[in-house]
Design an enzyme around this catalytic site. Structure first.
Site, PDB file in Angstrom:
ATOM      1  N   ASP A 165       0.889  -1.172   0.081  1.00  0.00           N
ATOM      2  CA  ASP A 165      -0.013   0.013  -0.105  1.00  0.00           C
ATOM      3  C   ASP A 165       0.865   1.221   0.003  1.00  0.00           C
ATOM      4  O   ASP A 165       0.447   2.268  -0.611  1.00  0.00           O
ATOM      5  CB  ASP A 165      -1.012  -0.015   1.212  1.00  0.00           C
ATOM      6  CG  ASP A 165      -2.089  -0.994   1.332  1.00  0.00           C
ATOM      7  OD1 ASP A 165      -2.288  -1.250  -0.002  1.00  0.00           O
ATOM      8  OD2 ASP A 165      -2.771  -1.277   2.099  1.00  0.00           O
ATOM      9  N   GLY A 166       2.155   1.251   0.430  1.00  0.00           N
ATOM     10  CA  GLY A 166       2.915   2.346   0.568  1.00  0.00           C
ATOM     11  C   GLY A 166       3.505   2.560  -0.789  1.00  0.00           C
ATOM     12  O   GLY A 166       3.620   3.708  -1.067  1.00  0.00           O
ATOM     13  N   GLU A 186      -4.285  11.037   4.469  1.00  0.00           N
ATOM     14  CA  GLU A 186      -4.916  11.730   5.362  1.00  0.00           C
ATOM     15  C   GLU A 186      -4.058  13.077   5.839  1.00  0.00           C
ATOM     16  O   GLU A 186      -2.902  13.118   5.369  1.00  0.00           O
ATOM     17  CB  GLU A 186      -4.579  10.990   6.819  1.00  0.00           C
ATOM     18  CG  GLU A 186      -3.460  10.774   7.468  1.00  0.00           C
ATOM     19  CD  GLU A 186      -2.714   9.481   7.070  1.00  0.00           C
ATOM     20  OE1 GLU A 186      -1.680   9.903   6.673  1.00  0.00           O
ATOM     21  OE2 GLU A 186      -3.417   8.474   6.775  1.00  0.00           O
ATOM     22  N   TYR A 191      -3.269   5.081   9.031  1.00  0.00           N
ATOM     23  CA  TYR A 191      -3.162   5.610  10.138  1.00  0.00           C
ATOM     24  C   TYR A 191      -4.485   5.795  10.821  1.00  0.00           C
ATOM     25  O   TYR A 191      -4.593   5.519  12.371  1.00  0.00           O
ATOM     26  CB  TYR A 191      -2.183   7.067  10.043  1.00  0.00           C
ATOM     27  CG  TYR A 191      -1.859   7.592  11.568  1.00  0.00           C
ATOM     28  CD1 TYR A 191      -1.703   6.960  12.679  1.00  0.00           C
ATOM     29  CD2 TYR A 191      -1.269   8.944  11.198  1.00  0.00           C
ATOM     30  CE1 TYR A 191      -1.044   7.588  13.426  1.00  0.00           C
ATOM     31  CE2 TYR A 191      -0.731   9.578  12.494  1.00  0.00           C
ATOM     32  CZ  TYR A 191      -0.790   8.746  13.671  1.00  0.00           C
ATOM     33  OH  TYR A 191      -0.420   9.246  14.623  1.00  0.00           O
ATOM     34  N   ASN A 192      -5.438   5.985  10.253  1.00  0.00           N
ATOM     35  CA  ASN A 192      -6.802   6.286  10.954  1.00  0.00           C
ATOM     36  C   ASN A 192      -7.354   5.108  11.687  1.00  0.00           C
ATOM     37  O   ASN A 192      -7.667   5.094  12.687  1.00  0.00           O
ATOM     38  CB  ASN A 192      -7.948   6.679   9.955  1.00  0.00           C
ATOM     39  CG  ASN A 192      -9.128   6.850  10.307  1.00  0.00           C
ATOM     40  OD1 ASN A 192      -9.730   7.827  11.079  1.00  0.00           O
ATOM     41  ND2 ASN A 192     -10.004   5.907   9.713  1.00  0.00           N
ATOM     42  N   SER A 210      -5.387   2.606  12.672  1.00  0.00           N
ATOM     43  CA  SER A 210      -4.524   2.399  13.895  1.00  0.00           C
ATOM     44  C   SER A 210      -4.879   3.206  14.942  1.00  0.00           C
ATOM     45  O   SER A 210      -4.654   2.990  16.234  1.00  0.00           O
ATOM     46  CB  SER A 210      -2.967   2.774  13.459  1.00  0.00           C
ATOM     47  OG  SER A 210      -2.463   1.937  12.362  1.00  0.00           O
TER      48      SER A 210
END
Length: 270
Positions: free
Chosen positions: A59-60, A130, A172-173, A175
């Protein structure tokens, strides 16, 4: 989508009826080996001549590729050759031309972050995943959140806050215990990071047409940075984030990709 290592773009020949393909890959041995095999089998062209980009990694790598080809009108098709592949199609070497021809198109729009630092300088940057505000020191951040100019949360004491798109809601959201938003959902997630006050506030879902404004209170005592994906601004005093409908990226997914099933499964993991 999560973070990853560098991007490698390669060139070569031409593919038949579906158009010309450029392959990109992360710099891991697994991804580079897959790229070499696919180029040998299907050929490839320079990215400036391509009708489609095939991204090999996690995904990165996909996030880097989306930024690289943003607003260039070239659809991007990912295949999983990395550690995290929530947004990637299953890796298979057979039938690539047919898979590209049958793939479903999903259009995504980035957030536009506008941040002002403590010297009055304004910074602008796009974010596909984000926009995050993060404390810079041992002191918790103290933030005030407004939606379209109307104050909604007068004081949030926390480690930070995230404004996530559907594409970024699984990174991140997630996590930070934020909700997963299916691609195409007309919502943004506003998710606190380790909130202390109000202790029970767990975030909000807002329409993607609104502007989210976040003011930093006691900015000298409690310094805060703002991050749009990989672009960071330190010592900020105010940030706004809104969806930029003038900017678009075309992602390709196999019809049997099962993204909805993945989203449901993630929400029932314990």
């Amino acid at each position: 989508m999560n973070d990853a290592q560098g991007l490698k773009v390669t060139t070569g020949g031409e593919v038949g009826a579906t158009g010309r393909i450029a392959f990109v890959s992360s710099q891991t041995p697994e991804a580079e080996s897959a790229r070499a095999r696919l180029e040998a089998r299907y050929g490839a062209v320079n990215e400036d001549e391509a009708d489609v980009i095939v991204a090999l990694g996690g995904d990165g790598l996909m996030l880097q590729t989306l930024h690289r080809f943003r607003d260039r009108g070239i659809p991007i098709y990912g295949m999983h050759r990395g550690s995290v592949g929530f947004m990637m199609n299953t890796y298979r070497e057979d039938g690539l031309v047919e898979r590209l021809a049958a793939a479903q198109h999903v259009k995504i729009h980035p957030l536009l972050m506008e941040a002002m630092d403590n010297k009055g300088v304004r910074h602008r940057a796009p974010a596909i995943n984000e926009v995050s505000l993060l404390r810079q020191s041992y002191q918790a951040a103290k933030l005030r959140i407004s939606i379209d100019g109307r104050m909604r949360l007068e004081e949030l004491i926390c480690d930070g806050v995230i404004v996530a798109t559907p594409a970024g809601s699984t990174a991140y959201n997630l996590s930070a215990h934020g909700p997963i938003l299916p691609l195409g959902t007309a919502l943004l997630a506003v998710t606190p990071i380790s909130p202390f006050r109000p202790r029970r506030w767990r975030g909000a879902l807002v329409p993607d047409r609104v502007r989210v404004d976040i003011a930093v209170m006691e900015a000298e005592k409690r310094p805060v940075s703002a991050v749009a994906d990989h672009y960071e601004v330190r010592n900020i005093v105010a940030v706004s984030a809104r969806l930029d409908k003038s900017s678009a990226i075309d992602m390709l997914f196999d019809p049997d990709h099962g993204l909805e099933e993945r989203i449901l499964r993630e929400q029932f993991v314990y």
